[in-house]
Design an enzyme around this catalytic site. Structure first.
Site, PDB file in Angstrom:
ATOM      1  N   LEU A 186      10.752   0.896   7.610  1.00 20.31           N
ATOM      2  CA  LEU A 186      10.170   1.338   6.343  1.00 20.31           C
ATOM      3  C   LEU A 186      10.931   2.576   5.863  1.00 20.31           C
ATOM      4  O   LEU A 186      11.245   3.459   6.672  1.00 20.31           O
ATOM      5  CB  LEU A 186       8.687   1.680   6.524  1.00 20.31           C
ATOM      6  CG  LEU A 186       8.026   2.044   5.190  1.00 20.31           C
ATOM      7  CD1 LEU A 186       7.796   0.805   4.346  1.00 20.31           C
ATOM      8  CD2 LEU A 186       6.727   2.788   5.398  1.00 20.31           C
ATOM      9  N   ARG A 230      -6.907 -20.706  -3.070  1.00 20.42           N
ATOM     10  CA  ARG A 230      -5.966 -20.544  -1.972  1.00 20.42           C
ATOM     11  C   ARG A 230      -4.790 -21.505  -2.084  1.00 20.42           C
ATOM     12  O   ARG A 230      -4.976 -22.726  -2.133  1.00 20.42           O
ATOM     13  CB  ARG A 230      -6.666 -20.734  -0.627  1.00 20.42           C
ATOM     14  CG  ARG A 230      -5.752 -20.415   0.554  1.00 20.42           C
ATOM     15  CD  ARG A 230      -6.486 -20.528   1.895  1.00 20.42           C
ATOM     16  NE  ARG A 230      -5.590 -20.128   2.989  1.00 20.42           N
ATOM     17  CZ  ARG A 230      -4.693 -20.945   3.554  1.00 20.42           C
ATOM     18  NH1 ARG A 230      -4.590 -22.187   3.152  1.00 20.42           N
ATOM     19  NH2 ARG A 230      -3.903 -20.503   4.523  1.00 20.42           N
ATOM     20  N   ARG A 259       8.468   4.231  -4.256  1.00 17.73           N
ATOM     21  CA  ARG A 259       8.459   3.177  -3.227  1.00 17.73           C
ATOM     22  C   ARG A 259       7.447   2.086  -3.572  1.00 17.73           C
ATOM     23  O   ARG A 259       7.678   0.896  -3.295  1.00 17.73           O
ATOM     24  CB  ARG A 259       8.158   3.762  -1.850  1.00 17.73           C
ATOM     25  CG  ARG A 259       8.250   2.673  -0.758  1.00 17.73           C
ATOM     26  CD  ARG A 259       8.087   3.225   0.626  1.00 17.73           C
ATOM     27  NE  ARG A 259       6.816   3.906   0.765  1.00 17.73           N
ATOM     28  CZ  ARG A 259       6.494   4.676   1.788  1.00 17.73           C
ATOM     29  NH1 ARG A 259       7.355   4.860   2.770  1.00 17.73           N
ATOM     30  NH2 ARG A 259       5.316   5.260   1.849  1.00 17.73           N
ATOM     31  N   LYS A 267       6.452  -2.166   2.072  1.00 12.98           N
ATOM     32  CA  LYS A 267       5.252  -1.561   2.691  1.00 12.98           C
ATOM     33  C   LYS A 267       4.053  -2.477   2.453  1.00 12.98           C
ATOM     34  O   LYS A 267       3.198  -2.212   1.600  1.00 12.98           O
ATOM     35  CB  LYS A 267       5.018  -0.154   2.126  1.00 12.98           C
ATOM     36  CG  LYS A 267       4.031   0.677   2.934  1.00 12.98           C
ATOM     37  CD  LYS A 267       4.093   2.124   2.534  1.00 12.98           C
ATOM     38  CE  LYS A 267       2.965   2.954   3.105  1.00 12.98           C
ATOM     39  NZ  LYS A 267       3.041   3.176   4.550  1.00 12.98           N
ATOM     40  N   GLU A 284      11.449   2.231  14.750  1.00  9.23           N
ATOM     41  CA  GLU A 284      10.608   3.339  14.260  1.00  9.23           C
ATOM     42  C   GLU A 284       9.320   3.351  15.064  1.00  9.23           C
ATOM     43  O   GLU A 284       9.109   2.529  15.947  1.00  9.23           O
ATOM     44  CB  GLU A 284      10.335   3.186  12.757  1.00  9.23           C
ATOM     45  CG  GLU A 284       9.699   1.872  12.395  1.00  9.23           C
ATOM     46  CD  GLU A 284       9.650   1.592  10.893  1.00  9.23           C
ATOM     47  OE1 GLU A 284       9.524   2.539  10.106  1.00  9.23           O
ATOM     48  OE2 GLU A 284       9.734   0.406  10.525  1.00  9.23           O
ATOM     49  N   TYR A 344       0.831  -1.209   0.000  1.00 12.96           N
ATOM     50  CA  TYR A 344       0.000   0.000   0.000  1.00 12.96           C
ATOM     51  C   TYR A 344       0.857   1.246   0.000  1.00 12.96           C
ATOM     52  O   TYR A 344       2.066   1.180   0.211  1.00 12.96           O
ATOM     53  CB  TYR A 344      -0.973  -0.020   1.185  1.00 12.96           C
ATOM     54  CG  TYR A 344      -0.357   0.267   2.542  1.00 12.96           C
ATOM     55  CD1 TYR A 344       0.466  -0.653   3.173  1.00 12.96           C
ATOM     56  CD2 TYR A 344      -0.610   1.475   3.193  1.00 12.96           C
ATOM     57  CE1 TYR A 344       1.016  -0.382   4.418  1.00 12.96           C
ATOM     58  CE2 TYR A 344      -0.061   1.745   4.441  1.00 12.96           C
ATOM     59  CZ  TYR A 344       0.755   0.816   5.049  1.00 12.96           C
ATOM     60  OH  TYR A 344       1.301   1.088   6.268  1.00 12.96           O
TER      61      TYR A 344
HETATM   62  N1  PLP Z   1       7.323   3.628   9.233  1.00 11.04           N
HETATM   63  C1  PLP Z   1       6.217   2.886   9.232  1.00 11.04           C
HETATM   64  C2  PLP Z   1       6.227   1.580   9.948  1.00 11.04           C
HETATM   65  C3  PLP Z   1       5.054   3.320   8.562  1.00 11.04           C
HETATM   66  O1  PLP Z   1       3.943   2.570   8.564  1.00 11.04           O
HETATM   67  C4  PLP Z   1       5.070   4.589   7.916  1.00 11.04           C
HETATM   68  C5  PLP Z   1       3.890   5.091   7.202  1.00 11.04           C
HETATM   69  O2  PLP Z   1       2.872   4.435   7.134  1.00 11.04           O
HETATM   70  C6  PLP Z   1       6.253   5.349   7.951  1.00 11.04           C
HETATM   71  C7  PLP Z   1       7.361   4.837   8.615  1.00 11.04           C
HETATM   72  C8  PLP Z   1       6.335   6.694   7.283  1.00 11.04           C
HETATM   73  O3  PLP Z   1       6.421   6.580   5.901  1.00 11.04           O
HETATM   74  P1  PLP Z   1       5.949   7.746   4.929  1.00 11.04           P
HETATM   75  O4  PLP Z   1       6.731   8.977   5.330  1.00 11.04           O
HETATM   76  O5  PLP Z   1       6.299   7.297   3.580  1.00 11.04           O
HETATM   77  O6  PLP Z   1       4.487   7.937   5.161  1.00 11.04           O
END
Ligand code: PLP
Length: 284
Positions: free
Chosen positions: A204, A100, A52, A147, A179, A33
């Site tokens: 991420l 499945r 991304r 993501k 994070e 996503y």
């Molecule tokens: N880290 C995680 C785990 C996230 O889920 C997100 C955004 O959903 C981010 C960092 C921030 O990413 P972005 O700046 O691309 O929204």
């Protein structure tokens, strides 16, 4: 009036939007996503989100259902049809419906779903006053750089924070901050350096993180991309998080300990202003 949602080639009222129970996003979280912010009806950091998206798809060997130009047009049309001035566009691509099987289908027909969420982003309470976080063990899988829609662990961590009466959680692995549950974590050291974790499979690769790093360097701020410990964060002058849905948001407390003065700090406030003005200037 309900929202208009995009599902596999059609704009439909949200109550008419349907996905198969055999969709691999539903059965295996086999999907990725993106979330793009909208200010004044325009898309923020869209090229970064597209880049991304392709990286996530590539890591999962999943085809893109439509080309980039078409995807940009779909975003614009969805924003227009919903009259969205400020908020978010959510995009999800899954490997689609197939009988499945753990193994991926040889010829997948990916699903593409998009919807909007109207939300005040620029003048949010969190942006003005900051958020309070708790630390929790990072129980997520080993490919956090992709993501994916596999978001149960961060949901659980967010609920732990809510139950503790706080706003969010920072996740910890081997004593180091990875994070936030849905954002990248930053600190400002006593001598004024900006620190955020270096890129790897552990986090991420935030689009807002990358933009803030570039703006900070342009503004001659000292930047260190490295891991930092929970102890270092608690002793920092300032802390904040970055994400498309919250831009630059101050963190004023970690595990009940006030960060700096316990109020949003000057570096964080300045970065939020720079991010908003620069990204608005480049919005499409
Ligand atoms: N880290 C995680 C785990 C996230 O889920 C997100 C955004 O959903 C981010 C960092 C921030 O990413 P972005 O700046 O691309 O929204």
């Amino acid at each position: 009036m309900g929202r208009t949602v995009y599902v596999n080639g059609e704009f439909v009222p949200e109550e008419a939007a349907r996905i198969s129970v055999f969709d691999r996003g539903f059965l295996f979280a086999d999907g990725i996503y993106e979330v793009t912010a909208v200010l004044e009806g325009r898309l923020i950091d869209f090229p970064g989100h597209l880049r991304r998206m392709h990286r996530s798809l590539g890591e999962l060997d999943m085809p893109a259902p439509v080309g980039d130009a078409a995807l940009e047009s779909l975003h614009r049309e969805l924003v227009a049809r919903n009259g969205l001035e400020e908020g978010l566009v959510y995009l999800q691509i899954t490997r689609g419906a197939a009988d499945r099987d753990f193994a991926w289908p040889a010829e997948p027909e990916p699903s593409l779903v998009m919807f909007t969420q109207a939300r005040g982003l620029e003048n949010s309470l969190a942006g003005r006053e900051g958020i309070r976080v708790i630390s929790v063990p990072d129980i997520r899988w080993g490919r956090r750089d992709i993501k994916t829609v596999q978001l149960l662990a961060p949901s659980m961590c967010k609920m732990m924070a809510r139950r503790a009466g706080k706003d969010d959680a920072w996740m910890i692995e081997d004593g180091l901050v990875t994070e936030g549950t849905s954002n990248n974590a930053w600190i400002v050291t006593g001598d004024g350096a900006l620190v955020t974790r270096d890129l790897s499979n552990a986090i991420l690769h935030g689009i807002t993180r990358a933009a803030v790093l570039a703006y900070a360097r342009e503004a001659q701020m000292r930047v260190e991309e490295r891991a930092f410990s929970l102890d270092e964060a608690k002793a920092a002058a300032e802390a904040f998080v970055t994400a498309a849905s919250s831009f630059v948001t101050p963190v004023v407390e970690i595990d009940g300990i006030a960060i700096g003065s316990g109020k949003p700090g000057p570096v964080t406030r300045r970065l939020r202003e720079i991010y908003l003005s620069e990204s608005r200037r480049q919005a499409i």
